[in-house]
Design a protein around this motif. Structure first.
Motif, short mmCIF file in Angstrom:
data_model
loop_
_atom_site.label_atom_id
_atom_site.label_comp_id
_atom_site.label_asym_id
_atom_site.label_seq_id
_atom_site.Cartn_x
_atom_site.Cartn_y
_atom_site.Cartn_z
N VAL A 376 43.58 56.89 53.40
CA VAL A 376 43.51 56.02 54.42
C VAL A 376 44.31 54.65 53.46
O VAL A 376 43.43 54.00 52.70
N ILE A 377 45.48 54.36 53.95
CA ILE A 377 45.92 53.51 53.35
C ILE A 377 46.10 51.69 54.05
O ILE A 377 46.07 52.16 55.34
N THR A 378 45.49 51.12 54.00
CA THR A 378 44.53 50.27 54.52
C THR A 378 44.72 48.41 54.25
O THR A 378 44.39 48.28 52.88
N GLY A 379 44.03 47.44 55.18
CA GLY A 379 44.10 46.06 54.33
C GLY A 379 42.99 45.54 54.07
O GLY A 379 41.49 47.54 54.37
N MET A 380 41.85 45.15 53.31
CA MET A 380 40.69 44.78 53.09
C MET A 380 40.01 44.72 54.46
O MET A 380 38.73 45.00 54.29
N ALA A 381 40.10 44.60 54.95
CA ALA A 381 39.19 44.12 56.16
C ALA A 381 38.85 44.90 56.71
O ALA A 381 37.51 45.64 57.02
N HIS A 382 39.74 46.56 56.65
CA HIS A 382 38.57 47.90 57.10
C HIS A 382 37.81 49.23 56.18
O HIS A 382 38.03 49.83 55.97
N ALA A 383 39.02 48.23 54.40
CA ALA A 383 38.24 49.72 53.72
C ALA A 383 36.81 49.26 53.42
O ALA A 383 36.60 50.60 53.43
N ASN A 384 35.56 49.01 53.11
CA ASN A 384 34.55 48.98 53.06
C ASN A 384 33.97 49.58 54.52
O ASN A 384 33.13 51.20 54.00
N PRO A 385 34.33 49.31 55.98
CA PRO A 385 34.07 49.85 56.58
C PRO A 385 34.32 51.56 56.88
O PRO A 385 33.70 52.73 56.83
N LEU A 386 35.61 51.89 56.54
CA LEU A 386 35.62 53.18 56.56
C LEU A 386 34.78 53.64 55.20
O LEU A 386 34.54 55.56 55.72
N GLY A 390 32.82 57.61 55.23
CA GLY A 390 33.09 58.86 54.34
C GLY A 390 34.78 59.30 54.23
O GLY A 390 35.11 60.24 53.74
N ILE A 391 35.24 58.04 54.48
CA ILE A 391 36.98 57.88 54.25
C ILE A 391 37.31 57.40 53.28
O ILE A 391 36.80 56.66 52.99
N ASN A 392 37.92 58.24 52.31
CA ASN A 392 38.43 57.61 51.40
C ASN A 392 39.66 56.15 51.58
O ASN A 392 40.33 56.75 52.30
N THR A 393 39.56 55.34 51.06
CA THR A 393 40.98 54.05 51.31
C THR A 393 41.01 53.61 50.36
O THR A 393 40.84 53.90 48.75
N LYS A 394 42.24 53.30 50.34
CA LYS A 394 43.28 52.77 48.76
C LYS A 394 43.78 50.98 49.43
O LYS A 394 44.40 51.11 50.64
N TRP A 395 43.64 49.80 49.01
CA TRP A 395 44.21 48.48 49.56
C TRP A 395 45.00 48.75 49.79
O TRP A 395 45.61 48.92 48.01
N SER A 396 46.18 48.35 50.49
CA SER A 396 47.57 48.44 50.68
C SER A 396 48.11 47.06 49.58
O SER A 396 48.92 47.23 49.20
N VAL A 397 47.20 45.86 49.73
CA VAL A 397 47.28 44.69 48.81
C VAL A 397 47.81 45.07 47.70
O VAL A 397 48.45 44.40 46.51
N GLU A 398 46.53 46.14 46.91
CA GLU A 398 47.54 46.79 45.48
C GLU A 398 49.41 46.98 45.04
O GLU A 398 49.33 46.74 44.51
N PHE A 399 49.51 47.44 46.35
CA PHE A 399 50.77 47.94 46.07
C PHE A 399 51.86 46.58 46.15
O PHE A 399 52.95 46.75 45.54
N THR A 400 51.28 45.75 46.70
CA THR A 400 52.64 44.12 46.97
C THR A 400 52.16 43.80 44.80
O THR A 400 53.45 43.12 44.77
N PHE A 401 50.82 43.90 44.64
CA PHE A 401 50.95 43.36 43.13
C PHE A 401 51.24 44.01 42.02
O PHE A 401 51.55 43.73 40.59
N ALA A 402 51.09 45.47 42.42
CA ALA A 402 51.34 45.98 41.56
C ALA A 402 52.96 46.38 40.77
O ALA A 402 53.85 46.48 41.77
N GLN A 403 53.60 47.02 39.62
CA GLN A 403 54.98 47.67 39.56
C GLN A 403 55.16 48.82 39.65
O GLN A 403 55.08 49.85 39.68
N ILE A 404 55.40 48.69 40.90
CA ILE A 404 56.10 50.19 41.54
C ILE A 404 57.90 50.02 41.42
O ILE A 404 58.03 51.28 42.33
#
Length: 436
Positions: A376-386, A390-404
């Protein structure tokens, strides 16, 4: 290409819960991009707390941004806005001597109807420093729209040299283009190099590294964006500067980069046959990562407006995209990206994912429970609860700051996407071992 009924776009709209960063967070990357700038955020203590938490206190550094805290006297109109802002800007000019001062409006300046646009021209004339007003406040849908607001304000300040001062005749336009969107200088040089190989010159970037280097934009110029959250900037360039917008997918992933370059080449009537070979070479180099993703499923909760581009890239990687949540959808500005998503789904033989604008996060949680996606690619508010469930998560904000962006940075996207999955594989390997 004939699109089947399975790859028709399915839009839905919900009530929306905006668990996202405030758009004033754009200051964190724009003050670094525009080297001679100073950002003055005009808001309450809450805005200041947010900036400190979002960007760090930076005790030993002297970042080029500050807070102008509104107090009771400001809000009740007992104090003179002009004199207070003049005092602050004179202090900024003395200490930092910036090439431009950005006033970033907040929710509070909107609510109390603070006339920043009316004050700025007079104060600019008084202190002899350009002042650009951008209302990058929390009333927007996504935090990345803060950059869009700032760039749209800057577009009004770009010079227009379509007429020669010594002659009323129009200056002839060259085979060049203006690109808008804030990306790292190294990535910008990569994209410029790709275009230069095709004989296409980049006339300038918005934003430029220095305010004094803003590109002149005329009605003869073509403009193109590199990010899907810049629809206001595109509209401003078309309506106010009469520039010609090139509608193209965004240069995210090998497929998006190829489509972006091909569309520019088509406009300038330049051959682009070799780009397909270039894309295939990149995909071959990425096979190690793609193998980890093939057949896996992903769910986008929606946060930064990069969701359509990332989903299209992941479908091409062989992933199953259950849902694309997105805070706001400008269908005209993203029309080429949506078409490429359709074509990619058709090519990969998968159903078109459901696109949910302004998703209700509570409903999304229920859908995630039912679908059980691998990621699940999500904002930081939901990452830890998910993650706790037992659900794998990735912070969507990381894609904003990464060189993509560009051919060379597709690996960076896959590093981010596969990291949670690789971590799980490593943990499974450790658990399989018998330790005494």
């Amino acid at each position: 290409m004939e699109i089947s009924h399975q790859t028709q776009i399915n839009f839905e709209c919900e009530t929306g819960n905006y668990h996202t960063f405030c758009p004033i967070s754009c200051v964190s990357w724009l003050y670094q991009k525009i080297e001679d700038s100073f950002f003055l955020v005009i808001g309450t203590k809450t805005c200041g707390y947010f900036l400190q938490n979002a960007m760090g206190v930076m005790i030993f550094a002297e970042p080029r941004y500050a807070m102008a805290e509104l107090e009771e006297g400001d809000i009740s109109a007992q104090l003179n806005d002009y004199s207070e802002l003049k005092r602050l800007c004179l202090e900024i000019k003395k200490d930092r001597n910036p090439g431009v001062i950005f006033w970033i409006g907040t929710c509070t300046t909107e609510i109390i109807k603070m006339d920043l646009e009316g004050i700025a021209p007079k104060l600019e004339a008084d202190i002899q420093v350009p002042i650009v007003v951008a209302r990058a406040n929390g009333l927007d849908y996504a935090f990345t729209q803060g950059e869009d607001t700032v760039l749209a304000a800057m577009a009004h300040r770009c010079p227009d040299k379509s007429y020669n001062k010594l002659s009323p005749r129009l200056v002839q336009a060259n085979n060049n283009i203006v690109i808008f969107g804030s990306i790292a200088d190294s990535v910008a040089r990569q994209l410029e190099y790709e275009l230069k190989k095709k004989g296409i010159q980049v006339k300038g970037w918005l934003p430029s590294n220095r305010y004094s280097e803003l590109p002149d934009i005329t009605s003869d110029d073509y403009v193109i964006g590199v990010n899907p959250f810049l629809s206001r900037t595109a509209t401003t360039l078309m309506r106010k500067r009469r520039a010609k917008l090139i509608s193209a997918p965004f240069p995210i992933g090998p497929d998006g980069t190829r489509a972006w370059l091909e569309k520019i080449c088509k406009v300038f009537n330049v051959a682009s046959n070799d780009l397909a070979i270039r894309e295939n070479t990149i995909w071959s180099n990425l096979e190690e990562y793609v193998r980890l993703l093939r057949g896996k499923s992903v769910f986008f909760m929606g946060d930064n407006l990069l969701e359509i581009s990332l989903a299209r890239f992941l479908v091409r990687c062989g992933m199953i995209v259950y849902e694309i949540g997105i805070p706001y959808m400008d269908k005209r500005y993203q029309s080429a990206e949506l078409l490429l998503l359709q074509e990619t789904c058709y090519k990969m033989g998968v159903r078109m994912p459901k696109i949910v604008e302004k998703p209700d996060n509570y409903n999304q949680i229920d859908r995630i429970k039912d679908l059980k996606p691998d990621l699940v690619i999500t904002g930081m508010a939901h990452a830890n609860p998910l993650q706790a469930r037992g659900i794998n998560t990735k912070w969507s904000v990381e894609f904003t700051f990464a060189q993509i962006h560009g051919f060379g940075n597709a690996k960076e996207i896959l590093e981010l996407i596969t990291k949670p999955l690789r971590r799980n594989n490593n943990l499974d390997y450790i658990n399989d071992k018998n330790y005494i």
